[in-house]
Design an enzyme around this catalytic site. Structure first.
Site, PDB file in Angstrom:
ATOM      1  N   ARG A   1     -11.732   7.448  -2.660  1.00  4.26           N
ATOM      2  CA  ARG A   1     -12.144   8.840  -2.402  1.00  4.26           C
ATOM      3  C   ARG A   1     -13.668   8.954  -2.292  1.00  4.26           C
ATOM      4  NH1 ARG A   1     -10.101  12.594  -6.973  1.00  4.26           N
ATOM      5  NH2 ARG A   1      -8.218  11.403  -6.518  1.00  4.26           N
TER       6      ARG A   1
ATOM      7  N   ASN B   1      -3.969   9.346  -7.003  1.00  6.91           N
ATOM      8  CA  ASN B   1      -2.795  10.227  -7.022  1.00  6.91           C
ATOM      9  C   ASN B   1      -1.486   9.436  -6.904  1.00  6.91           C
ATOM     10  OD1 ASN B   1      -4.042  12.967  -6.979  1.00  6.91           O
ATOM     11  ND2 ASN B   1      -4.938  12.217  -5.078  1.00  6.91           N
TER      12      ASN B   1
ATOM     13  N   LYS C   1      -9.283   5.374   5.975  1.00  2.00           N
ATOM     14  CA  LYS C   1      -7.985   4.901   5.497  1.00  2.00           C
ATOM     15  C   LYS C   1      -8.162   3.705   4.575  1.00  2.00           C
ATOM     16  CE  LYS C   1      -4.833   6.488   9.058  1.00  2.00           C
ATOM     17  NZ  LYS C   1      -3.968   6.098  10.173  1.00  2.00           N
TER      18      LYS C   1
ATOM     19  N   SER D   1      -2.463   0.390  -4.399  1.00  3.82           N
ATOM     20  CA  SER D   1      -2.994   1.558  -3.693  1.00  3.82           C
ATOM     21  C   SER D   1      -4.362   1.962  -4.215  1.00  3.82           C
ATOM     22  CB  SER D   1      -2.031   2.746  -3.887  1.00  3.82           C
ATOM     23  OG  SER D   1      -2.623   3.940  -3.458  1.00  3.82           O
ATOM     24  N   ALA D   2      -5.211   2.434  -3.302  1.00  2.00           N
ATOM     25  CA  ALA D   2      -6.536   2.919  -3.703  1.00  2.00           C
ATOM     26  C   ALA D   2      -6.461   4.317  -4.303  1.00  2.00           C
ATOM     27  CB  ALA D   2      -7.441   2.957  -2.473  1.00  2.00           C
ATOM     28  N   SER D   3      -5.302   4.930  -4.209  1.00  2.92           N
ATOM     29  CA  SER D   3      -5.213   6.346  -4.584  1.00  2.92           C
ATOM     30  C   SER D   3      -5.046   6.584  -6.079  1.00  2.92           C
ATOM     31  CB  SER D   3      -4.037   7.001  -3.858  1.00  2.92           C
ATOM     32  OG  SER D   3      -3.857   8.313  -4.341  1.00  2.92           O
TER      33      SER D   3
ATOM     34  N   THR E   1       1.503  10.309   3.840  1.00  2.39           N
ATOM     35  CA  THR E   1       0.462  11.169   3.268  1.00  2.39           C
ATOM     36  C   THR E   1      -0.843  11.064   4.046  1.00  2.39           C
ATOM     37  OG1 THR E   1       0.188   9.349   1.752  1.00  2.39           O
ATOM     38  CG2 THR E   1       1.201  11.334   0.855  1.00  2.39           C
TER      39      THR E   1
ATOM     40  N   ASP F   1       0.882  -1.161   0.000  1.00  2.00           N
ATOM     41  CA  ASP F   1       0.000   0.000   0.000  1.00  2.00           C
ATOM     42  C   ASP F   1       0.929   1.223   0.000  1.00  2.00           C
ATOM     43  OD1 ASP F   1      -2.371   1.595   0.463  1.00  2.00           O
ATOM     44  OD2 ASP F   1      -1.626   1.835   2.507  1.00  2.00           O
ATOM     45  N   LEU F   2       0.417   2.355  -0.410  1.00  2.00           N
ATOM     46  CA  LEU F   2       1.280   3.544  -0.503  1.00  2.00           C
ATOM     47  C   LEU F   2       1.101   4.469   0.707  1.00  2.00           C
ATOM     48  CD1 LEU F   2       3.200   5.350  -2.217  1.00  2.00           C
ATOM     49  CD2 LEU F   2       1.166   6.295  -3.296  1.00  2.00           C
ATOM     50  N   ASP F   3      -0.105   5.063   0.800  1.00  2.00           N
ATOM     51  CA  ASP F   3      -0.358   6.060   1.850  1.00  2.00           C
ATOM     52  C   ASP F   3      -0.285   5.421   3.227  1.00  2.00           C
ATOM     53  OD1 ASP F   3      -0.963   8.207   0.025  1.00  2.00           O
ATOM     54  OD2 ASP F   3      -2.901   7.276  -0.342  1.00  2.00           O
TER      55      ASP F   3
ATOM     56  N   LYS G   1     -11.048  -1.277  -1.483  1.00  2.00           N
ATOM     57  CA  LYS G   1     -10.733  -2.126  -0.342  1.00  2.00           C
ATOM     58  C   LYS G   1     -11.871  -1.950   0.663  1.00  2.00           C
ATOM     59  CE  LYS G   1      -5.781  -1.079  -0.893  1.00  2.00           C
ATOM     60  NZ  LYS G   1      -4.622  -0.358  -0.345  1.00  2.00           N
TER      61      LYS G   1
ATOM     62  N   GLU H   1       0.182  -3.220   4.748  1.00  2.00           N
ATOM     63  CA  GLU H   1      -1.001  -2.347   4.825  1.00  2.00           C
ATOM     64  C   GLU H   1      -1.135  -1.605   6.149  1.00  2.00           C
ATOM     65  OE1 GLU H   1      -3.657  -0.851   3.980  1.00  2.00           O
ATOM     66  OE2 GLU H   1      -3.903  -1.472   1.930  1.00  2.00           O
ATOM     67  N   ASP H   2      -1.522  -0.348   6.112  1.00  2.00           N
ATOM     68  CA  ASP H   2      -1.747   0.406   7.359  1.00  2.00           C
ATOM     69  C   ASP H   2      -3.232   0.577   7.660  1.00  2.00           C
ATOM     70  OD1 ASP H   2      -2.183   2.296   5.247  1.00  2.00           O
ATOM     71  OD2 ASP H   2      -2.110   3.878   6.764  1.00  2.00           O
TER      72      ASP H   2
HETATM   73  C1  BG6 Z   1      -5.766   5.505   0.051  1.00  2.00           C
HETATM   74  C2  BG6 Z   1      -5.885   6.325   1.324  1.00  2.00           C
HETATM   75  O1  BG6 Z   1      -4.448   5.128  -0.125  1.00  2.00           O
HETATM   76  O2  BG6 Z   1      -6.198   6.256  -1.066  1.00  2.00           O
HETATM   77  C3  BG6 Z   1      -7.301   6.845   1.473  1.00  2.00           C
HETATM   78  O3  BG6 Z   1      -5.552   5.534   2.427  1.00  2.00           O
HETATM   79  C4  BG6 Z   1      -7.715   7.601   0.227  1.00  2.00           C
HETATM   80  O4  BG6 Z   1      -7.370   7.652   2.616  1.00  2.00           O
HETATM   81  C5  BG6 Z   1      -7.551   6.714  -1.000  1.00  2.00           C
HETATM   82  O5  BG6 Z   1      -9.062   8.022   0.325  1.00  2.00           O
HETATM   83  C6  BG6 Z   1      -7.907   7.420  -2.298  1.00  2.00           C
HETATM   84  O6  BG6 Z   1      -6.959   8.404  -2.562  1.00  2.00           O
HETATM   85  P1  BG6 Z   1      -7.079   9.540  -3.641  1.00  2.00           P
HETATM   86  O7  BG6 Z   1      -5.668  10.105  -3.668  1.00  2.00           O
HETATM   87  O8  BG6 Z   1      -7.425   8.880  -4.946  1.00  2.00           O
HETATM   88  O9  BG6 Z   1      -8.096  10.501  -3.200  1.00  2.00           O
HETATM   89 MG    MG Z   2      -2.722   3.205   3.476  1.00  3.77          MG
END
Ligand code: BG6
Ligand code: MG
Length: 217
Positions: free
Chosen positions: A48, A117, A44, A113-115, A16, A8-10, A144, A168-169
């Protein structure tokens, strides 16, 4: 056996999580919702859109689809502003060394990662070169605790799920790893995280050798 580590990233590789919290809290407070760090644990690891839904549920507020889009965009703009200054100094203790050492043991490495970004963040940190595969929020349709992101990571590395170890955190991420049939190291506190094969407070508290042992047992 061929082995894969999925990160996982964040909150695992980069700090972050605090910026997500700041941005969500600002949005919550603007809507008159009280939002604590404890509430933030539920956000977490989840997408989004799902994070916003949880926030609105916490506040007992209903919004139209269009309003939700606007709110999620607003939060993301604040968040992107906050992470604009990220550098390799923001990599969490032990993470980069761990990734490099794992690669030296012929272990495949993926991001899960779910992000949305994530690619931007990896570039800012200058560590995109360390990943054999990268799955982020733009490539999955189920958040997730659904295992989709990790199963896609395993597939991209051509490693069987049972030979993958996830770092994973987030509670949602630990559940996702388990549902995907993978081993999992929780990164954080035992008081918050349940169900991992081992939980440590950070990537500097586990060695590649220990991680391999967990995967093999
Ligand atoms: C996860 C974070 O890595 O990414 C979440 O733990 C976050 O808190 C999710 O909501 C989505 O991220 P983003 O950057 O696409 O808004
Ligand atoms: Mg995380």
């Amino acid at each position: 056996m061929n082995k894969g580590f999925i990160f996982d990233l964040d909150g695992v590789i980069v700090d972050t999580a605090k910026f997500h919290y700041i941005a969500w809290k600002r949005l919550a407070n603007e809507m008159g919702i009280d939002f604590t760090e404890e509430d933030n644990e539920q956000l977490k690891g989840v997408s989004r859109v799902r994070s916003l839904e949880i926030l609105l549920e916490l506040g007992g507020i209903e919004k139209t689809e269009e309003e939700r889009q606007m709110l999620a965009t607003k939060k993301n703009e604040w968040y992107v502003e906050l992470i604009g200054g990220l550098t390799s100094d923001d990599i969490l203790p032990g993470a980069e060394d761990f990734l490099e050492e794992a690669a030296g043991h012929s272990i495949k490495i993926a991001l899960g990662s779910a992000s949305k970004n994530a690619p931007f963040i990896l570039k800012k940190l200058g560590i995109d070169r360390l990943f054999d595969a990268s799955i982020d929020g733009t490539q999955v349709s189920k958040a997730k605790p659904d295992p989709e992101v990790f199963l896609k990571g395993a597939e991209a590395m051509s490693i069987l799920p049972e030979n993958c170890l996830v770092f994973e955190d987030a509670q949602a991420g630990i559940e996702a790893a388990k549902r995907g049939g993978m081993k999992c190291i929780g990164i954080g506190s035992n008081e918050v995280l349940n169900g991992a094969d081992l939980t440590v407070s950070g990537m500097d508290k586990i060695t590649v050798k220990q991680a391999i042992e967990i995967l093999e047992n």
